[in-house]
Design a protein around this motif. Structure first.
Motif: not given
Length: 754
Positions: A313-314, A383-387, A397-401
């Motif tokens: 999600d970029l 970051t590890m989870i994100e990528y 929950a939204p990962w950014d939040r």
């Protein structure tokens, strides 16, 4: 994906099974010839077997455990040389016993081999050599003979395992392990490089990487713990996302020319000082420009294709209201110039192809609390989870939040315990039973180093005594706990729940049942109910013998004939090589019950599953990460069972519940595809290989590094295995000593539980 790769996934690395001894001690400093030191330490000149005993009862330089299961053998020798003995019973602590050495390593060559002699007696499980090559902070290669185990009773014979010699290896770990029960002896262990004794191996000259050369923040970040302002939180969120994106996309970082952790600590004070969003964004634009001009990619990476399962999600790269036009354009330029397949901080694990995180340092020398390193720990985890986590969409929950909400408590943590608990709260959001903060025992409440001498199990929302040690202090199996130490069970559960990571509530209650018995090493008052009346007891908490994982299967041998019609096989002590013999013994029964309310002692997906099918039968497919496109995952082809003999033609029933996790769930998928009926309750929902994330000052966490799906692409993570027939224990059943799930399995075969 090959069968050997699958074996590696679920034996060498799956969470909860018998891996290589998991302790990664700090790497010893290499001085002079490390390989000569290893060779000399194996034996004294007068004794080419194991040397004299050290203070731990094992040969000097060796470690082992759990206590009481390993020792030098005075009564057994090999060729006149001393041996070490590993002996286990059904009541031994932990899933396996091992004897181990951890040595610095500087050999050059192509292959590293461990040779040694083994002898066994009545081993139900397996004995084997194990060998592991480590980098500075991660495992590079591993084997433990699980694919060719030694079991039963055998005379002395020589065995060996061979690994490709990893250029990055700075340490070698090696020894012997024993799973299940029985006795094994080992003697004359020796390491060999390219067929010659290790002392003769040439010494490797290794180029130092950037993380070896840059030492600016080795003693601390110089950023004090503090509660950030709203402006700082906003800017730190952007910094975390930009830092993580650049780590896996910018050629200057993916080629290994920047110590990216320390670059974060260099820019962090300036971002904290930025008075608004625009000022922080301008700093980040200059930061990216300082990394150097982007060369044209030849060829350029592409993300689309028929095997694409999910993509990163970029969309945030286009958020000019948040980033400003210059920063958005700079990030897009980096994305367009990423080098296909080039990564310094991550690779794909051999065989399994989940993310293997290289060069992630643990910073053991940093004193915590440390505001900068605490933020680094959070940014790294996020970051590890994100990528690299295939199931990141399951976050609640939204990962950014989650990132924004965590920054204040992580940065302000004024003690190691506060920092650990702040990270634990982040980890629980991903709903992954493979996660949880390991190496930080204070991360999950309640606090304490001792445990009550009992086991709890939740029946619905009720915590019930399922096993007792000793006289129970007035408690009995089947008692429903009301309070511990004056605190109501409901309150203990409510306080602890946010810190326990699990894929579903069934698994969370399983883990809470293990955690609630923990506390101070003192006597605790217990209030309970028994058949509606109050029970009061007093129990002294004791030091645990070691880590343990609950099993709900039947006592006794792995294979049992429950009647002329019903055979029973529990996989907690199964021996893969014995699977044809189990089937031969069950040949004349109406049905076979395979009990997976445990963690399998050996990988038997094919050894057992292929005896149950008459045609090629697909049962699973995976998604694996794409190094060229961080955050993207691609489908593998389905994996199949191939028919083998002897074939079992009777009905097959598989028993599962909340302790069925990872390899147990994967095995259930295979047996269900082979026609088995699954009976029990929802499984843990954490399947596949695991990826380790070292966290500065907080041990490490893990996540499920492969997506695991049925052949039709139905997911298993979180959902687990949904049984065909639901059967659960009751309070009355526990009190009366009945196994109601096993009874349901018997009824499915015979129509009666007896």
């Amino acid at each position: 994906m090959s069968r050997s790769a699958l074996l590696l996934i679920f034996v060498a690395a799956a969470c909860g099974g018998p891996p290589a001894p998991p302790v990664l001690a700090p790497p010893p400093q290499i001085t002079g010839s490390a390989v000569a030191a290893i060779d000399a330490a194996v034996a004294e000149p007068s004794d080419p077997g194991f040397g004299s005993a050290g203070s731990n009862g094992l040969p000097d330089g060796w470690s082992g455990g759990p206590a009481g299961t390993v020792a030098l053998a005075d009564d057994v020798q090999h060729a006149g040389h001393r041996a070490v003995r590993l002996a286990r019973t059904a009541s031994s602590a932990d899933a396996f016993s091992s004897v181990a050495r951890f040595d610095p390593f500087d050999a050059a060559g192509s292959t590293l081999e461990l040779r040694g002699y083994l002898r066994t007696q009545d081993v139900h499980g397996f004995a084997g050599l194990w060998l592991r090559e480590d980098g500075d902070d991660h495992v590079l290669a591993f084997d433990n003979m699980a694919a060719h185990p030694v079991a039963g009773t055998t005379e002395w014979a020589e065995y060996s395992i061979t690994l490709h010699l990893q250029p990055e290896a700075t340490r070698v770990a090696w020894g012997v392990l024993l799973t299940g029960d029985g006795t094994a002896w080992a003697a004359d262990l020796r390491l060999v490089v390219d067929g010659a004794p290790i002392a003769r191996a040439p010494h490797a000259t290794r180029a130092l990487s950037v993380v070896d050369r840059d030492h600016e923040f080795d003693a601390g970040s110089r950023v004090a713990p503090a509660r950030p302002t709203a402006v700082q939180i906003d800017n730190l969120v952007t910094l975390a996302k930009v830092w993580g994106f650049l780590k896996y996309h910018h050629p200057a970082i993916t080629s290994g020319t920047r110590h990216w952790d320390y670059e974060l600590l260099r820019v962090l004070p300036r971002v904290l000082d930025a008075h608004d969003r625009a000022a922080a964004n301008a700093l980040l634009v200059a930061w990216i420009a300082a990394l150097g001009e982007l060369a044209p990619c030849q060829p350029c990476a592409t993300v689309d294709g028929p095997d694409l399962a999910s993509r990163a999600d970029l969309a945030w790269l286009d958020d000019k209201a948040k980033l400003g036009g210059e920063l958005s354009a700079a990030l897009h330029a980096v994305y367009d110039h990423r080098v296909p397949g080039q990564q310094f901080y991550v690779s794909l694990a051999a065989g399994a192809h989940n993310a293997d995180l290289h060069h992630e340092l643990r910073y053991a020398g940093v004193a915590f609390p440390d505001g900068g390193f605490q933020l680094l720990g959070l940014f790294r985890l996020w970051t590890m989870i994100e990528y690299w986590a295939p199931d990141r969409a399951l976050a609640d929950a939204p990962w950014d939040r989650v990132l924004a909400d965590a920054i204040p408590s992580v940065m302000a943590a004024a003690s190691g315990k506060d920092y650990h608990r702040a990270l634990a709260l982040v980890i629980t959001h991903i709903h992954d039973g493979h996660a949880g903060l390991r190496g930080a025992p204070d991360a999950e409440p309640p606090d304490g180093d001792c445990v009550l001498p009992l086991e709890l199990r939740f029946v619905g929302a009720t915590a019930v005594v399922s096993k007792l040690a000793g006289d129970g202090g007035g408690l009995a199996v089947g008692d429903e706990l009301v309070s511990i130490g004056g605190t109501a069970i409901a309150k203990l559960v409510a306080t602890a729940t946010p810190y326990y990571s699990a894929s579903n509530e069934s698994a969370r209650r399983r883990d809470l049942a293990r955690g609630l018995v923990r506390g101070d090493c003192a006597t605790a008052a217990i209030d309970a109910r028994r058949a509606g009346r109050a029970v009061h007891a007093s129990l002294a908490r004791v030091k645990p013998a070691g880590p343990s994982f609950p099993v709900h299967d039947r006592a006794g041998a792995a294979f049992q004939l429950l009647s002329a019609d019903v055979a029973y096989l529990k996989l907690s002590s199964v021996v893969a090589a014995e699977c044809p013999h189990y089937i031969e013994q069950a040949a004349h029964t109406k049905g076979l019950i395979v009990d997976l309310r445990n963690y399998p002692s050996e990988f038997v997906v094919f050894a057992l599953g292929e005896l149950l099918v008459t045609a090629p039968t697909p049962f699973v497919r995976f998604t694996t990460p794409d190094l060229s496109n961080p955050g993207a995952f691609r489908w593998t082809d389905p994996v199949e069972l191939e028919p083998a003999q002897p074939h079992y033609a009777g009905k097959v029933v598989v028993l599962v519940d909340e302790v069925s996790q990872s390899q147990a769930e994967y095995t259930t998928m295979a047996l269900r595809a082979a026609g088995a009926v699954v009976i029990g309750s929802q499984t843990a929902g954490a399947d596949g290989n695991v990826t380790e994330v070292p966290l500065p000052g907080a041990g490490q966490t893990y996540f499920s590094g492969l997506g695991v799906f049925y052949p039709d692409r139905t997911p298993t993570q979180g959902i687990g295995i949904v049984p065909d027939v639901r059967a659960v224990p009751t309070v009355a059943g526990l009190r009366d000593g009945r196994d109601e799930v096993l009874d349901a399995g018997i009824r499915a075969i015979t129509g009666s539980a007896h």
